[in-house]
Design an enzyme around this catalytic site. Structure first.
Site, PDB file in Angstrom:
ATOM      1  N   LYS A  14       0.563  -1.044   0.050  1.00 16.97           N
ATOM      2  CA  LYS A  14       0.712   0.207   0.422  1.00 16.97           C
ATOM      3  C   LYS A  14       0.806   1.430  -0.181  1.00 16.97           C
ATOM      4  O   LYS A  14       0.809   2.542  -1.356  1.00 16.97           O
ATOM      5  CB  LYS A  14      -1.011  -0.343   1.214  1.00 16.97           C
ATOM      6  CG  LYS A  14      -1.651  -0.914   1.053  1.00 16.97           C
ATOM      7  CD  LYS A  14      -2.827  -1.387   2.570  1.00 16.97           C
ATOM      8  CE  LYS A  14      -1.843  -1.480   3.793  1.00 16.97           C
ATOM      9  NZ  LYS A  14      -1.382  -2.335   4.248  1.00 16.97           N
ATOM     10  N   ARG A  89     -10.314   0.382   8.818  1.00 21.29           N
ATOM     11  CA  ARG A  89      -9.305  -1.324   9.142  1.00 21.29           C
ATOM     12  C   ARG A  89     -10.237  -1.671   9.997  1.00 21.29           C
ATOM     13  O   ARG A  89     -10.052  -2.870  10.440  1.00 21.29           O
ATOM     14  CB  ARG A  89      -7.881  -0.676  10.313  1.00 21.29           C
ATOM     15  CG  ARG A  89      -7.099  -0.872   9.467  1.00 21.29           C
ATOM     16  CD  ARG A  89      -6.033  -0.190  10.072  1.00 21.29           C
ATOM     17  NE  ARG A  89      -4.914  -1.702  10.123  1.00 21.29           N
ATOM     18  CZ  ARG A  89      -3.626  -0.706   9.941  1.00 21.29           C
ATOM     19  NH1 ARG A  89      -3.526   0.145   8.850  1.00 21.29           N
ATOM     20  NH2 ARG A  89      -3.119  -1.496   9.281  1.00 21.29           N
ATOM     21  N   ARG A 128      11.339  -6.021   5.430  1.00 27.48           N
ATOM     22  CA  ARG A 128      11.767  -4.834   5.968  1.00 27.48           C
ATOM     23  C   ARG A 128      12.063  -5.085   6.692  1.00 27.48           C
ATOM     24  O   ARG A 128      12.460  -3.197   7.286  1.00 27.48           O
ATOM     25  CB  ARG A 128       9.637  -4.215   5.147  1.00 27.48           C
ATOM     26  CG  ARG A 128       9.935  -2.469   5.621  1.00 27.48           C
ATOM     27  CD  ARG A 128       8.156  -2.369   5.237  1.00 27.48           C
ATOM     28  NE  ARG A 128       7.099  -2.578   6.241  1.00 27.48           N
ATOM     29  CZ  ARG A 128       6.059  -2.494   6.351  1.00 27.48           C
ATOM     30  NH1 ARG A 128       5.051  -1.756   5.096  1.00 27.48           N
ATOM     31  NH2 ARG A 128       5.520  -3.095   7.013  1.00 27.48           N
ATOM     32  N   ARG A 134      11.345  -0.717  11.691  1.00 27.49           N
ATOM     33  CA  ARG A 134       9.951  -0.744  12.427  1.00 27.49           C
ATOM     34  C   ARG A 134       9.414  -1.859  13.492  1.00 27.49           C
ATOM     35  O   ARG A 134       9.912  -3.226  12.370  1.00 27.49           O
ATOM     36  CB  ARG A 134       8.550  -0.811  11.348  1.00 27.49           C
ATOM     37  CG  ARG A 134       8.187   0.775  11.094  1.00 27.49           C
ATOM     38  CD  ARG A 134       7.296   0.430   9.824  1.00 27.49           C
ATOM     39  NE  ARG A 134       6.514  -0.530  10.843  1.00 27.49           N
ATOM     40  CZ  ARG A 134       5.352  -0.361   9.616  1.00 27.49           C
ATOM     41  NH1 ARG A 134       4.989   1.025   8.565  1.00 27.49           N
ATOM     42  NH2 ARG A 134       4.129  -1.252  10.414  1.00 27.49           N
ATOM     43  N   ARG A 146      -0.726  -9.009  13.753  1.00 27.15           N
ATOM     44  CA  ARG A 146      -0.796  -7.891  12.640  1.00 27.15           C
ATOM     45  C   ARG A 146      -1.836  -8.273  11.313  1.00 27.15           C
ATOM     46  O   ARG A 146      -3.067  -8.287  10.792  1.00 27.15           O
ATOM     47  CB  ARG A 146      -0.213  -7.279  11.835  1.00 27.15           C
ATOM     48  CG  ARG A 146       0.726  -6.226  12.746  1.00 27.15           C
ATOM     49  CD  ARG A 146       1.857  -5.439  12.668  1.00 27.15           C
ATOM     50  NE  ARG A 146       2.079  -5.043  11.534  1.00 27.15           N
ATOM     51  CZ  ARG A 146       3.163  -5.105  10.596  1.00 27.15           C
ATOM     52  NH1 ARG A 146       4.419  -5.320  11.590  1.00 27.15           N
ATOM     53  NH2 ARG A 146       3.285  -4.295   9.611  1.00 27.15           N
TER      54      ARG A 146
HETATM   55  P1  ADP Z   1       0.765  -2.281   8.396  1.00 22.91           P
HETATM   56  O1  ADP Z   1      -0.532  -2.208   6.956  1.00 22.91           O
HETATM   57  O2  ADP Z   1       2.055  -2.768   7.015  1.00 22.91           O
HETATM   58  O3  ADP Z   1       0.836  -3.279   9.460  1.00 22.91           O
HETATM   59  P2  ADP Z   1       0.390   0.214   9.267  1.00 22.91           P
HETATM   60  O4  ADP Z   1       1.531   1.109   9.255  1.00 22.91           O
HETATM   61  O5  ADP Z   1      -0.717   1.241   8.611  1.00 22.91           O
HETATM   62  O6  ADP Z   1       1.411  -0.996   9.014  1.00 22.91           O
HETATM   63  O7  ADP Z   1      -0.313   0.574  10.624  1.00 22.91           O
HETATM   64  C1  ADP Z   1       0.373  -0.365  11.629  1.00 22.91           C
HETATM   65  C2  ADP Z   1      -0.085  -0.724  12.822  1.00 22.91           C
HETATM   66  O8  ADP Z   1      -0.690   0.735  12.831  1.00 22.91           O
HETATM   67  C3  ADP Z   1      -1.296  -1.071  12.772  1.00 22.91           C
HETATM   68  O9  ADP Z   1      -0.882  -2.514  13.442  1.00 22.91           O
HETATM   69  C4  ADP Z   1      -1.920  -0.919  13.548  1.00 22.91           C
HETATM   70  O10 ADP Z   1      -1.659  -1.070  15.556  1.00 22.91           O
HETATM   71  C5  ADP Z   1      -2.007   0.405  13.774  1.00 22.91           C
HETATM   72  N1  ADP Z   1      -2.687   1.783  12.887  1.00 22.91           N
HETATM   73  C6  ADP Z   1      -2.463   1.966  12.105  1.00 22.91           C
HETATM   74  N2  ADP Z   1      -3.697   1.879  11.298  1.00 22.91           N
HETATM   75  C7  ADP Z   1      -4.679   1.715  11.948  1.00 22.91           C
HETATM   76  C8  ADP Z   1      -6.312   2.171  11.786  1.00 22.91           C
HETATM   77  N3  ADP Z   1      -7.041   2.620  10.478  1.00 22.91           N
HETATM   78  N4  ADP Z   1      -7.294   1.536  13.359  1.00 22.91           N
HETATM   79  C9  ADP Z   1      -6.599   0.691  13.660  1.00 22.91           C
HETATM   80  N5  ADP Z   1      -5.026   0.653  14.121  1.00 22.91           N
HETATM   81  C10 ADP Z   1      -4.092   1.443  12.893  1.00 22.91           C
END
Ligand code: ADP
Length: 193
Positions: A14, A89, A128, A134, A146
């Site tokens: 993404k 999400r 990554r 991260r 996740r």
């Molecule tokens: P990835 O999709 O690679 O897991 P993101 O950077 O989108 O990485 O998200 C990392 C973390 O941030 C998630 O595991 C969650 O804990 C939190 N997070 C991100 N976006 C949301 C969301 N829309 N709702 C709830 N938690 C979120």
């Protein structure tokens, strides 16, 4: 305005595709993961609250991310459109987003869903983790959490937007450029409607 949700599991590409889409279509990129990581770096109370959950691979509460998105929409008046990445999400976040957009007389134009196998996701995220800094990318248990969060809470988002005939599934494996070309042809189809 034309608004897009780029949807898919962690590691589906993404972030990479978002950069190309916003450059091509002049959209504002809203990644809740990036916004949360900025809050953590700045050491805000919100960042502190989010960090403990993110470190475990658990979603942060809906009201936290919905509040962040609401401010970001208000802070970008006159935008040509938004690209949502990592948001919504949950179904509650989807309903909240639709309401926020309706208040601005706009809506989601298309949900582009990237499809990638679990093995490929694990491989990409561990890779990554070697360079991203991260912590949630370095440990297989956190990565699995996740993916489980995605399967149990986030796949419903695609079902929600399917009801409005807004979801397009795109294969997220292949070269970055090939995937981008497929995504942009789907965007162009909807833009010309
Ligand atoms: P990835 O999709 O690679 O897991 P993101 O950077 O989108 O990485 O998200 C990392 C973390 O941030 C998630 O595991 C969650 O804990 C939190 N997070 C991100 N976006 C949301 C969301 N829309 N709702 C709830 N938690 C979120």
């Amino acid at each position: 305005m034309f608004n897009i949700i780029l949807f898919g599991p962690p590691g589906s590409g993404k972030g990479t595709q978002s950069e190309k889409i916003i450059a091509a279509y002049g959209l504002i990129h809203l990644s809740t993961g990036d916004i949360l990581r900025r809050e953590i770096s700045a050491g805000t109370p919100l960042g502190l609250e989010a960090k403990s959950l993110m470190d475990k691979g658990i979603l942060v509460p809906d009201e936290v991310v919905v509040g962040m998105i609401s401010s970001a929409l208000d802070n970008n008046p006159g935008a040509k459109g938004f690209l949502f990445d990592g948001f919504p999400r949950t179904e509650a976040q989807s309903i909240a987003l639709d309401k926020l957009l309706a208040e601005k007389n706009t809506a989601i134009g298309v949900v582009l869903a990237l499809d990638v196998s679990r093995d490929e996701l694990l491989k990409r995220l561990l890779q990554r983790g070697l360079t991203s800094g991260r912590s949630d990318d370095t440990n297989e248990t956190i990565i699995s959490n996740r993916i489980v969060e995605y399967q149990t809470k986030t796949t419903v988002v695609a079902n929600y937007y399917s009801k409005f005939d807004k979801v397009v599934q795109v294969k997220g494996e292949g070269t970055v450029d090939d995937i981008f070309n497929t995504l942009s042809s789907e965007i162009d189809k909807r833009l010309s409607k």
